[in-house]
Scaffold this motif. Structure first.
Motif, PDB file in Angstrom:
ATOM      1  N   ILE A   5      -5.590  -3.583  41.832  1.00 55.85           N
ATOM      2  CA  ILE A   5      -6.892  -4.196  41.553  1.00 55.85           C
ATOM      3  C   ILE A   5      -6.704  -5.252  40.468  1.00 55.85           C
ATOM      4  O   ILE A   5      -6.201  -4.949  39.379  1.00 55.85           O
ATOM      5  N   GLU A   6      -7.080  -6.480  40.790  1.00 59.88           N
ATOM      6  CA  GLU A   6      -6.809  -7.613  39.881  1.00 59.88           C
ATOM      7  C   GLU A   6      -8.110  -8.359  39.612  1.00 59.88           C
ATOM      8  O   GLU A   6      -8.825  -8.714  40.537  1.00 59.88           O
ATOM      9  N   LYS A   7      -8.364  -8.644  38.337  1.00 60.84           N
ATOM     10  CA  LYS A   7      -9.609  -9.329  37.980  1.00 60.84           C
ATOM     11  C   LYS A   7      -9.620 -10.786  38.430  1.00 60.84           C
ATOM     12  O   LYS A   7     -10.664 -11.355  38.698  1.00 60.84           O
ATOM     13  N   ASN A   8      -8.456 -11.423  38.472  1.00 64.18           N
ATOM     14  CA  ASN A   8      -8.396 -12.829  38.886  1.00 64.18           C
ATOM     15  C   ASN A   8      -8.233 -12.940  40.399  1.00 64.18           C
ATOM     16  O   ASN A   8      -8.072 -11.924  41.093  1.00 64.18           O
ATOM     17  N   SER A   9      -8.241 -14.190  40.895  1.00 66.89           N
ATOM     18  CA  SER A   9      -8.279 -14.331  42.354  1.00 66.89           C
ATOM     19  C   SER A   9      -6.901 -14.398  42.986  1.00 66.89           C
ATOM     20  O   SER A   9      -6.775 -14.591  44.188  1.00 66.89           O
ATOM     21  N   ASP A  17       2.913 -24.504  35.951  1.00 66.02           N
ATOM     22  CA  ASP A  17       3.025 -23.082  35.602  1.00 66.02           C
ATOM     23  C   ASP A  17       2.314 -22.911  34.261  1.00 66.02           C
ATOM     24  O   ASP A  17       2.619 -23.632  33.301  1.00 66.02           O
ATOM     25  N   THR A  18       1.408 -21.962  34.179  1.00 75.68           N
ATOM     26  CA  THR A  18       0.612 -21.862  32.944  1.00 75.68           C
ATOM     27  C   THR A  18       1.317 -21.061  31.851  1.00 75.68           C
ATOM     28  O   THR A  18       1.089 -21.293  30.681  1.00 75.68           O
ATOM     29  N   GLY A  19       2.147 -20.100  32.253  1.00 76.15           N
ATOM     30  CA  GLY A  19       2.832 -19.246  31.272  1.00 76.15           C
ATOM     31  C   GLY A  19       4.319 -19.547  31.282  1.00 76.15           C
ATOM     32  O   GLY A  19       4.744 -20.607  30.790  1.00 76.15           O
ATOM     33  N   ALA A  70      -1.466   1.296  34.645  1.00 77.52           N
ATOM     34  CA  ALA A  70      -2.168   0.161  34.024  1.00 77.52           C
ATOM     35  C   ALA A  70      -1.173  -0.924  33.676  1.00 77.52           C
ATOM     36  O   ALA A  70      -0.249  -0.705  32.891  1.00 77.52           O
ATOM     37  N   ASN A  71      -1.361  -2.102  34.298  1.00 79.69           N
ATOM     38  CA  ASN A  71      -0.517  -3.264  33.993  1.00 79.69           C
ATOM     39  C   ASN A  71      -1.240  -4.233  33.054  1.00 79.69           C
ATOM     40  O   ASN A  71      -0.625  -5.120  32.472  1.00 79.69           O
ATOM     41  N   ALA A  72      -2.547  -4.069  32.901  1.00 82.54           N
ATOM     42  CA  ALA A  72      -3.284  -4.897  31.941  1.00 82.54           C
ATOM     43  C   ALA A  72      -2.665  -4.661  30.561  1.00 82.54           C
ATOM     44  O   ALA A  72      -2.054  -3.610  30.311  1.00 82.54           O
ATOM     45  N   ASP A  73      -2.826  -5.637  29.663  1.00 84.04           N
ATOM     46  CA  ASP A  73      -2.234  -5.564  28.318  1.00 84.04           C
ATOM     47  C   ASP A  73      -2.569  -4.208  27.673  1.00 84.04           C
ATOM     48  O   ASP A  73      -3.737  -3.824  27.575  1.00 84.04           O
ATOM     49  N   SER A  88       0.250 -16.985  19.532  1.00 85.10           N
ATOM     50  CA  SER A  88      -0.422 -17.495  20.720  1.00 85.10           C
ATOM     51  C   SER A  88      -0.007 -18.956  20.906  1.00 85.10           C
ATOM     52  O   SER A  88       0.889 -19.432  20.182  1.00 85.10           O
ATOM     53  N   THR A  89      -0.634 -19.639  21.838  1.00 84.65           N
ATOM     54  CA  THR A  89      -0.290 -21.053  22.030  1.00 84.65           C
ATOM     55  C   THR A  89      -1.537 -21.873  22.307  1.00 84.65           C
ATOM     56  O   THR A  89      -2.542 -21.355  22.791  1.00 84.65           O
ATOM     57  N   ILE A  90      -1.408 -23.164  21.986  1.00 86.31           N
ATOM     58  CA  ILE A  90      -2.291 -24.161  22.589  1.00 86.31           C
ATOM     59  C   ILE A  90      -1.425 -24.842  23.626  1.00 86.31           C
ATOM     60  O   ILE A  90      -0.345 -25.347  23.304  1.00 86.31           O
ATOM     61  N   ALA A 100      -2.876 -12.894  22.117  1.00 86.15           N
ATOM     62  CA  ALA A 100      -1.436 -12.909  21.798  1.00 86.15           C
ATOM     63  C   ALA A 100      -0.657 -13.052  23.105  1.00 86.15           C
ATOM     64  O   ALA A 100      -0.620 -12.130  23.920  1.00 86.15           O
ATOM     65  N   THR A 101      -0.030 -14.227  23.280  1.00 81.62           N
ATOM     66  CA  THR A 101       0.555 -14.548  24.595  1.00 81.62           C
ATOM     67  C   THR A 101       1.688 -13.612  25.007  1.00 81.62           C
ATOM     68  O   THR A 101       1.939 -13.434  26.183  1.00 81.62           O
ATOM     69  N   HIS A 102       2.393 -13.034  24.023  1.00 81.07           N
ATOM     70  CA  HIS A 102       3.511 -12.154  24.377  1.00 81.07           C
ATOM     71  C   HIS A 102       3.206 -10.693  24.073  1.00 81.07           C
ATOM     72  O   HIS A 102       4.102  -9.861  24.028  1.00 81.07           O
ATOM     73  N   GLY A 103       1.930 -10.389  23.850  1.00 77.69           N
ATOM     74  CA  GLY A 103       1.539  -8.993  23.614  1.00 77.69           C
ATOM     75  C   GLY A 103       2.043  -8.484  22.278  1.00 77.69           C
ATOM     76  O   GLY A 103       2.149  -9.241  21.309  1.00 77.69           O
TER      77      GLY A 103
HETATM   78  C1  LIG Z   1       2.570 -19.436  27.326  1.00 75.33           C
HETATM   79  C2  LIG Z   1       3.550 -18.382  27.797  1.00 75.33           C
HETATM   80  C3  LIG Z   1       4.870 -18.723  28.003  1.00 75.33           C
HETATM   81  C4  LIG Z   1       5.778 -17.769  28.451  1.00 75.33           C
HETATM   82  N1  LIG Z   1       7.057 -18.158  28.730  1.00 75.33           N
HETATM   83  C5  LIG Z   1       7.901 -17.280  29.316  1.00 75.33           C
HETATM   84  C6  LIG Z   1       9.147 -17.731  29.841  1.00 75.33           C
HETATM   85  O1  LIG Z   1       9.457 -18.929  29.799  1.00 75.33           O
HETATM   86  N2  LIG Z   1       9.963 -16.805  30.432  1.00 75.33           N
HETATM   87  C7  LIG Z   1       9.600 -15.498  30.547  1.00 75.33           C
HETATM   88  O2  LIG Z   1      10.367 -14.691  31.098  1.00 75.33           O
HETATM   89  N3  LIG Z   1       8.405 -15.045  30.071  1.00 75.33           N
HETATM   90  C8  LIG Z   1       7.545 -15.905  29.478  1.00 75.33           C
HETATM   91  N4  LIG Z   1       6.313 -15.488  29.065  1.00 75.33           N
HETATM   92  C9  LIG Z   1       5.995 -14.045  29.080  1.00 75.33           C
HETATM   93  C10 LIG Z   1       5.627 -13.551  30.468  1.00 75.33           C
HETATM   94  O3  LIG Z   1       4.689 -14.401  31.052  1.00 75.33           O
HETATM   95  C11 LIG Z   1       4.994 -12.178  30.360  1.00 75.33           C
HETATM   96  O4  LIG Z   1       5.777 -11.326  29.534  1.00 75.33           O
HETATM   97  C12 LIG Z   1       4.856 -11.507  31.718  1.00 75.33           C
HETATM   98  O5  LIG Z   1       4.345 -12.402  32.667  1.00 75.33           O
HETATM   99  C13 LIG Z   1       3.929 -10.316  31.537  1.00 75.33           C
HETATM  100  O6  LIG Z   1       3.775  -9.634  32.735  1.00 75.33           O
HETATM  101  P1  LIG Z   1       2.951  -8.291  32.765  1.00 75.33           P
HETATM  102  O7  LIG Z   1       3.501  -7.458  33.866  1.00 75.33           O
HETATM  103  O8  LIG Z   1       2.870  -7.680  31.429  1.00 75.33           O
HETATM  104  O9  LIG Z   1       1.508  -8.668  33.254  1.00 75.33           O
HETATM  105  P2  LIG Z   1       0.423  -9.776  32.861  1.00 75.33           P
HETATM  106  O10 LIG Z   1       0.946 -11.093  33.185  1.00 75.33           O
HETATM  107  O11 LIG Z   1      -0.178  -9.535  31.538  1.00 75.33           O
HETATM  108  O12 LIG Z   1      -0.647  -9.379  33.973  1.00 75.33           O
HETATM  109  C14 LIG Z   1      -1.581  -8.347  33.818  1.00 75.33           C
HETATM  110  C15 LIG Z   1      -2.665  -8.552  34.851  1.00 75.33           C
HETATM  111  O13 LIG Z   1      -3.715  -7.604  34.630  1.00 75.33           O
HETATM  112  C16 LIG Z   1      -4.945  -8.248  34.933  1.00 75.33           C
HETATM  113  N5  LIG Z   1      -6.019  -7.498  34.302  1.00 75.33           N
HETATM  114  C17 LIG Z   1      -6.272  -7.373  32.973  1.00 75.33           C
HETATM  115  N6  LIG Z   1      -7.337  -6.570  32.763  1.00 75.33           N
HETATM  116  C18 LIG Z   1      -7.760  -6.175  33.993  1.00 75.33           C
HETATM  117  C19 LIG Z   1      -8.822  -5.357  34.432  1.00 75.33           C
HETATM  118  N7  LIG Z   1      -9.662  -4.759  33.575  1.00 75.33           N
HETATM  119  N8  LIG Z   1      -8.996  -5.185  35.752  1.00 75.33           N
HETATM  120  C20 LIG Z   1      -8.170  -5.781  36.648  1.00 75.33           C
HETATM  121  N9  LIG Z   1      -7.148  -6.582  36.277  1.00 75.33           N
HETATM  122  C21 LIG Z   1      -6.936  -6.769  34.964  1.00 75.33           C
HETATM  123  C22 LIG Z   1      -4.757  -9.640  34.373  1.00 75.33           C
HETATM  124  O14 LIG Z   1      -5.671 -10.559  34.925  1.00 75.33           O
HETATM  125  C23 LIG Z   1      -3.318  -9.928  34.770  1.00 75.33           C
HETATM  126  O15 LIG Z   1      -3.247 -10.538  36.040  1.00 75.33           O
HETATM  127  C24 LIG Z   1       5.364 -16.424  28.655  1.00 75.33           C
HETATM  128  C25 LIG Z   1       4.029 -16.085  28.453  1.00 75.33           C
HETATM  129  C26 LIG Z   1       3.125 -17.050  28.060  1.00 75.33           C
HETATM  130  C27 LIG Z   1       1.681 -16.671  27.962  1.00 75.33           C
END
Ligand SMILES: Cc1cc2nc3c(=O)[nH]c(=O)nc-3n(C[C@H](O)[C@H](O)[C@H](O)COP(=O)(O)OP(=O)(O)OC[C@H]3O[C@@H](n4cnc5c(N)ncnc54)[C@H](O)[C@@H]3O)c2cc1C
Length: 510
Positions: free
Chosen positions: A31-35, A52-54, A275-278, A304-306, A433-436
């Motif tokens: 189940i994913e909140k985004n599309s 690529d946003t991340g 749970a994969n959400a942060d 975090s980042t701009i 926090a972009t990297h948790g």
């Molecule tokens: C700006 C930036 C640059 C980065 N650069 C790199 C890089 O160059 N190389 C690299 O390896 N890593 C990089 N990272 C780190 C990498 O993106 C993350 O560590 C990785 O993508 C995290 O994956 P994850 O499995 O934790 O899930 P996440 O990507 O956090 O996904 C979790 C999902 O849960 C969903 N969600 C949250 N709450 C709910 C809810 N209540 N119900 C349903 N869905 C929900 C979210 O929408 C999301 O889709 C970068 C990150 C950022 C932000």
């Protein structure tokens, strides 16, 4: 009857966990909140420009390869990869440059010009990085620390001197180089762990090592191609996806997770919830209040980042990965980490994806991503993100002028930007926090939140803020470790069709 699992979130960790579980006979719903899937590894497309946003850097390729193999897939058949060399073009404040490359003759020439003797020091540093990489991936990344004894045992005792966890990375660089620029050139990767090199353990020399030795790679179509490949594997395994749907609560009864409540009030039952959400968000928003939620609030969070995503009406002659590395390196980290601000003279990263794959922009045009690191959201002070965004943009333009690019503002067709509020809103990242959670010593290995809830035995956690940590390849490892734990708990024992390959030792590349 098949056991059922609900995975909350379709980030990389969630996708990998879901695929393993489905391959082992569970009925899995994500189940994913985004599309669309991907989480932080997301994509923006507009007027033929793709961003690529991340993540933009595919590093630690052996981990990716092993994790695809563990799912019975050949990564190179699923993703069209090319190696990027030089990896980064570093540009210093006076406009001088250093290109990081695995061409050792080129490195010798460049390093010796900065500091006589620096090339031999670099070789020694790489050698240490190799040891850290090999020991670190085997003993820390690929391991699941289920009990105190899994970490604190005689076998692991040598890690204290093998991995130099108590040496601060930047200070440790004095063993190799005198030049602060060189120390910065081989420690800036600590930001990927959410850490300042002035605090990070020297263990993380594994990152510059793997970038040089195993390469930085780029999938055709961008990093999102990795998500498409993984989502394809998930669908092949029978995983069902529900998009545009936010989970509002994890239902707990008699110390077990019973399922989830969705935003429209619907309840879904499951035998297992992953749970994969942060993770801090999960404790704060989805679980009943308690001691763990309180503890999470006091943990250390990454920066975090701009981020700017610019569609340009002309070609911009930038290499694929350019890093403007500020000379006031220490002040940069103080400002970001202690003051939760944007430094006066921040380092800036620019990614130019169309240099690697022309389909990322229309012919004759360009797509540019500029990333400025900033502090995460503060709870006790005002941060004016509109004003900070404007300052960040001006600063990027000033940096580009160092390379003779002075007319960029005239060529921007459109701009999309993210700030810490965007990261929080789009992906539910606590404090934006972009990297948790960051990877300081007290949030590493056994001390990092584990992959199963301490009290609720059928509630599991996967992704950046859990073990083993942040980054796409580690999210994949996390997905496999979680699935192994679930299948162990359910008494299904054949996880990881390619698991022997998954534990394969990396081959030396240089
Ligand atoms: C700006 C930036 C640059 C980065 N650069 C790199 C890089 O160059 N190389 C690299 O390896 N890593 C990089 N990272 C780190 C990498 O993106 C993350 O560590 C990785 O993508 C995290 O994956 P994850 O499995 O934790 O899930 P996440 O990507 O956090 O996904 C979790 C999902 O849960 C969903 N969600 C949250 N709450 C709910 C809810 N209540 N119900 C349903 N869905 C929900 C979210 O929408 C999301 O889709 C970068 C990150 C950022 C932000």
């Amino acid at each position: 009857m098949k056991k059922s699992a609900i995975v909350i979130g379709a980030g990389m960790g969630g996708l990998v966990a879901a695929t393993h579980l489905a391959q082992h006979g569970l009925r899995v719903t994500v189940i994913e909140k985004n599309s669309r899937p991907g989480g932080r590894c997301d994509r923006i497309s507009r007027e033929g420009h793709h961003f690529d946003t991340g993540p933009t850097l595919m590093v630690m390729p052996l981990l990716y390869e092993a994790e695809f193999a563990a799912l019975g897939a050949d990564m190179n058949e699923r993703v069209d990869l090319r190696r990027i060399d030089p990896t980064y073009h570093l540009v210093f404040d006076d406009g001088s440059q250093l290109s990081l490359t695995s061409d050792m003759d080129d490195m010798r020439y460049q390093l010796e010009a900065i500091e006589p003797g620096a090339f031999e020091a670099f070789r020694r540093y790489l050698d240490e990085g190799r040891r850290h990489y090999e020991v670190g991936t085997e003993k820390l990344v690929n391991r699941d620390f289920r009990t105190f004894g899994d970490f604190f045992n005689l076998d692991n005792l040598p890690l204290i001197y093998q991995l130099k966890p108590f040496a601060r990375h930047f200070d440790h660089m004095s063993d190799y180089f005198q030049s602060n620029r060189l120390k910065a050139a081989f420690t800036f990767q600590d930001v990927y762990m959410g850490l300042s090199p002035f605090e990070a353990p020297a263990t993380f020399s594994m990152m510059p090592y793997t970038e040089i030795a195993h390469g930085v790679w780029y999938p055709r179509g961008g990093m999102y191609a990795l998500i498409e490949a993984m989502a394809g594997l998930a669908r092949d395994a029978g995983v069902e996806f529900v998009f545009d749907t936010e989970v509002k609560q994890i239902v707990i009864k008699d110390d077990r997770a019973r399922g989830v409540v969705l935003e429209d009030g619907a309840q879904l039952r499951a035998d297992v919830v992953v749970a994969n959400a942060d993770l801090p968000y999960v404790y704060r928003e989805l679980l009943p209040p308690g001691e763990m939620a309180e503890k999470m609030a006091h943990k250390r969070y990454s920066c975090s980042t701009i981020s700017f995503f610019w569609g340009l009406d002309c070609l911009c002659p930038m290499p694929p990965h350019t890093l403007f590395l500020a000379d006031d390196y220490r002040e940069n980290f103080v400002s970001i980490i202690r003051d939760l601000a944007m430094p006066a003279n921040p380092s800036v990263y620019i990614h130019s994806p169309a240099r690697l794959d022309p389909t990322m922009a229309p012919p004759g045009q360009d797509s540019l991503i500029a990333v400025v690191p900033v502090g995460h959201l503060a709870e006790n002070k005002t941060q004016d993100w509109g004003e900070i965004l404007d300052r960040a943009r001006d600063h990027v333009f000033r940096r580009l002028a160092l390379l003779g690019i002075t007319d960029l503002p005239d060529h921007i067709k459109f701009e999309t930007s993210f700030n810490p509020l965007s990261w929080r809103k789009r992906y539910n990242l606590v404090k934006g926090a972009t990297h948790g959670l960051c990877h300081n010593l007290t949030q590493l290995a056994y001390f990092r939140p584990g992959n199963r809830h301490p009290d609720y035995e059928n509630l599991y956690f996967v992704g950046a803020s859990t073990h083993p940590g942040t980054g796409l390849p580690t999210a994949m490892v996390s997905g496999r470790l979680v699935a192994k734990r679930v299948t162990d708990d359910l008494g299904i024992y054949q996880i990881g069709r390619g698991s022997s390959k998954a534990r394969r030792k990396p081959e030396p590349v240089i």
